[in-house]
Enzyme design. Structure first.
Site, PDB file in Angstrom:
ATOM      1  N   ALA A  70      23.099  34.868  25.251  1.00 43.46           N
ATOM      2  CA  ALA A  70      24.447  35.382  25.055  1.00 43.46           C
ATOM      3  C   ALA A  70      24.536  36.814  24.531  1.00 43.46           C
ATOM      4  CB  ALA A  70      25.215  34.454  24.108  1.00 43.46           C
ATOM      5  N   CYS A  89      20.900  41.287  36.549  1.00 36.49           N
ATOM      6  CA  CYS A  89      21.297  42.648  36.938  1.00 36.49           C
ATOM      7  C   CYS A  89      20.149  43.278  37.709  1.00 36.49           C
ATOM      8  CB  CYS A  89      21.677  43.484  35.720  1.00 36.49           C
ATOM      9  SG  CYS A  89      20.446  43.515  34.425  1.00 36.49           S
TER      10      CYS A  89
END
EC number: 2.1.1.203
Length: 797
Positions: A207, A343
């Site tokens: 997170a 990503c």
């Protein structure tokens, strides 16, 4: 016009036609920063702004944006359509614009949006810098309700105009207050695809730093009138230090439904909850699996990726990514959704992980088609064929070609499935590859094959050396929906330790080992968890209060709490001495904490609702209201409330200790009839006056003998004043400015003096929930400069 997150090939094509779409393509790679670099030198970080805000003025040393290995690799993989590769590479070398997201709960977010559009964006259209007329920020077409915007203005440009400097200060102040998040465009997509509802139980596996976590919390609180949604968010990170950065992000939303824990995501413990007097396994309705990655989709922002990129990065991370994904689907409820994201552009980290996961699932997982969920978002389907390259340039298209000497580096799961029928059944066209960001939405149709053969257990002990643990039979003999057994040792009454310890069982446990071929890839998780317990901060325990706790008697009487006030949801952080602060969590999180005290390492949870003020005892209660928890607590308070107007709030937020007579007649009358002590200042919107804020506002205050004041931190004061139309501006020395009545001198920055002998109130400081002295902001600065990515999420979240 192309959407802000067009895929690489789409956007590269658009670059040829219009400069506007070229700028929208810039956002594509404004994605999560790489998570791979573990040994960043301080000298490489010096002089840079944090990575989330790189396009707001951060600078790198001159780095040549060339990497032949990178170009050869992606040209050979044919990710970009033929003839467009050079356009793709040119776009990778372009700078990025900034993107911001308006956070908070809906009614307040709309007020901030109104302020942005009417007060700042319109004025920006009239500004010229060096003869060039600035282009105003534009909304991301696919983000709901125009709550996400992009701009190509750098900090250098902003500082050339006083008007733009005010805009920049607005962004800084609202970011510190948690009302605006400088978040990358593609980073906003995963929470939207999760389709969060207020009753969902959510796990964010990797997170930190918490931008996506904040989105999840916002979605839980879609209805501001419900102080305790049925759902909750458990936000996990492997890095203890980054957990505090995560706490800082989540804390700004003041939710009682968030808990931050510190575990390795690849073997995060399975939790239990009590249901109808029986313990059951906790399965999550939604899971965000944003794994550590090489980050080569962020080269436009993280310039040093150009010189450090190698194919070895992806090969080293693939195994960890797959283990985290496997652990995620194990804890997902049947019918639940898990979003896997990176990503990275590399199929070894993207398609290969999803293909391996689908193959292991034996049909229990399905890729969801969410192409229509975000209208305006253009995406590119994943690929179904790829090959691997070593850092020496050697290519392999099948595992059979890999020499045995490389089998420890290159695994079969890194290659596409060889069965064409199985490959077709995976529906690879449903994978999202939004340029520099990859997403896959998975729906769980049935229990995982390595779990469903073993019934769950509620009470029998288990051998900790096994991971996943062994699973005895259930009471009814039927297979559970999913199984991973959690050792549960009943905690002391109402006490939750956040420093989980797992003492050995008193007697040898009964066990049934899982077949090797069906065991999840988590063989060393117990050892890793034990190592984690030797490091990091030791947290104070969470202690839930009983309904008979003597602290409630004066509070109940002083604030006239309603009978349905959930006393059992109140907790503190110490067994000994006087209670300094009282916090609240939702009933569901309380259930989780009470039933998993010895397995979870809880860093932080709950929202502060009361703080001790010993001088208040003479007025009837030693606890004053805390601004952080006022929206949670307000529905249960039936006295000590003053209804205020817009003009009243302006006075309270711009003057130190105004006399009661400064209030308008209605509020003045109410205040005179209330005894000294902590109060609630309540503003109710009036639809007949659309120029005034159209959202409710609750502020904590203190009523003295002849005066009144608001207990609101500095940045929140600025926030509310802006909502009321007051021009708040700080000069370059950081002093507060704006409207101040009666010529009173400016408030000292970050400090307010409390009247009637009350303790000093320090604005601008965020107090650590566990009572430690260290400021969260210093942690945040340190963490933003640190490129340690083992936590499982990108700093550019």
């Amino acid at each position: 016009m192309a959407a802000p997150t067009d895929c690489a090939s789409e956007a590269a094509r658009f670059i040829e036609t219009t400069t506007q779409t070229a700028r929208t393509f810039i956002v594509v790679f404004y994605s999560n920063m790489g998570k791979r670099s573990r040994q960043r030198q301080k000298k490489q970080s010096s002089g840079r702004d944090n990575r989330d805000n790189s396009s707001w003025g951060a600078g790198y040393a001159d780095i040549v944006k060339e990497n032949k290995l990178f170009e050869d690799y992606y040209k050979e993989l044919d990710l970009v359509p033929e003839g467009e590769f050079q356009l793709f590479m040119d776009a990778m070398r372009e700078p990025l614009p900034a993107t911001i997201r308006i956070t908070g709960y809906k009614s307040h977010a709309k007020e901030i949006l109104h302020c942005l559009k009417e007060k700042y964006f319109k004025d920006i259209q009239e500004v010229e810098i060096d003869g060039v007329k600035l282009e105003a920020p534009t909304p991301l077409s696919w983000y709901p309700d125009e709550l996400a915007w992009q701009t190509n203005m750098s900090r250098k440009i902003i500082r050339k105009s006083p008007l733009l400097e005010k805009f920049h200060q607005f962004l800084v102040s609202e970011t510190e207050s948690g009302n605006i998040s400088r978040q990358e465009a593609v980073s906003m997509i995963p929470p939207l695809l999760m389709k969060i509802e207020p009753h969902h139980k959510i796990l964010d596996m990797c997170a930190a730093p918490g931008s996506k976590t904040a989105q999840l919390i916002e979605m839980l609180h879609a209805d501001m009138e419900v102080p305790f949604p049925e759902g909750f968010v458990i936000a996990n990170d492997v890095d203890n230090k980054r957990c505090y950065l995560l706490v800082h992000q989540a804390k700004r939303l003041n939710s009682p439904c968030i808990m931050v824990v510190n575990h390795d995501a690849s073997c995060i413990p399975t939790l239990q909850v009590a249901t109808d007097g029986k313990r059951d396994i906790l399965f999550y309705d939604r899971i965000l699996c944003d794994v550590p990655c090489s980050g080569d989709g962020t080269m436009r922002k993280n310039i040093d990726v150009w010189k450090k990129w190698t194919t070895a990065n992806s090969l080293h991370l693939h195994g960890l990514q797959l283990r985290i994904a496997v652990r995620g689907v194990e804890q997902l409820a049947v019918g639940g959704r898990m979003v896997y994201s990176t990503c990275s552009l590399n199929p070894v980290e993207d398609e290969a992980v999803i293909a391996a996961l689908l193959e292991k699932s034996e049909g229990t997982l399905e890729l969801a088609d969410g192409s229509a969920d975000l209208p305006g978002l253009k995406w590119m389907p994943g690929i179904s064929s790829w090959k691997l390259m070593t850092k020496e340039g050697q290519w392999y298209s099948d595992f059979s070609q890999v020499p045995s000497s490389r089998h420890t580096q290159i695994r079969p799961t890194m290659f596409p499935p060889t069965d064409p029928n199985k490959l077709a059944s995976f529906h690879l066209d449903r994978w999202y590859n939004t340029g520099g960001f990859f997403l896959a939405v998975l729906v769980k149709k049935a229990p995982m094959p390595w779990n469903k053969r073993y019934p769950k257990v509620n009470t029998l002990p288990v051998d900790h050396s096994l991971c996943p643990p062994t699973l005895p039979s259930s009471r009814n003999g039927k297979p559970p929906t999913n199984t991973h057994f959690l050792l549960l040792i009943p905690p002391p009454p109402h006490s939750i330790s956040s420093r989980g310890r797992s003492p050995p069982p008193a007697q040898p446990p009964q066990q049934r080992a899982l077949p090797p071929q069906k065991t999840a890839p988590l063989q060393q998780c117990q050892q890793e968890e034990e190592k984690k317990k030797l490091f990091g901060f030791k947290e104070d325990p969470f202690v839930f209060l009983t309904e008979e706790d003597p602290v409630f008697t004066p509070i109940q009487s002083f604030y006239d709490l309603s009978p349905d006030f959930p006393k059992l949801n109140v907790l503190t952080r110490s067994h000994e001495g006087k209670k300094r602060h009282l916090y609240m969590v939702s009933k569901e999180l309380r259930n989780v904490m009470l039933n998993n005290s010895e397995r979870m390492k809880v860093i932080n949870t709950g929202v502060k609702v009361w703080s001790r003020n010993s001088d208040g005892e003479q007025f009837g209660c030693a606890f004053r209201l805390a601004q952080e928890g006022i929206y949670t607590l307000y529905p249960y308070i039936r006295s000590r409330m003053i209804t205020v107007s817009v003009e009243d709030i302006k006075i309270l937020l711009t003057q130190e200790n105004p006399f009661l007579s400064k209030l308008q007649s209605h509020a003045h009358t109410q205040a005179k009839n209330i005894g000294m002590g902590s109060i609630v200042l309540r503003y109710q919107p009036n639809p007949d006056y659309p120029s005034e804020p159209q959202c409710p506002i609750e502020l904590c205050g203190w009523k003295g003998k002849t005066s009144i004041r608001a207990f609101v931190p500095r940045n929140e004061r600025f926030h509310y004043l802006r909502m009321l139309g007051v021009d708040v501006f700080r000069d370059k020395q950081g002093q507060g400015g704006g409207s101040r009545e009666d010529g009173k001198e400016e408030r000292e920055d970050g400090k307010e003096e409390k009247e009637d002998g009350k303790e000093e109130w320090e604005d601008g400081k965020e107090e650590r929930e566990d009572g430690k002295e260290e400021e969260v902001k210093s942690k945040e600065t340190k963490e933003k400069e640190d490129s340690e990515m083992a936590s499982g999420n990108c700093m550019g979240d």
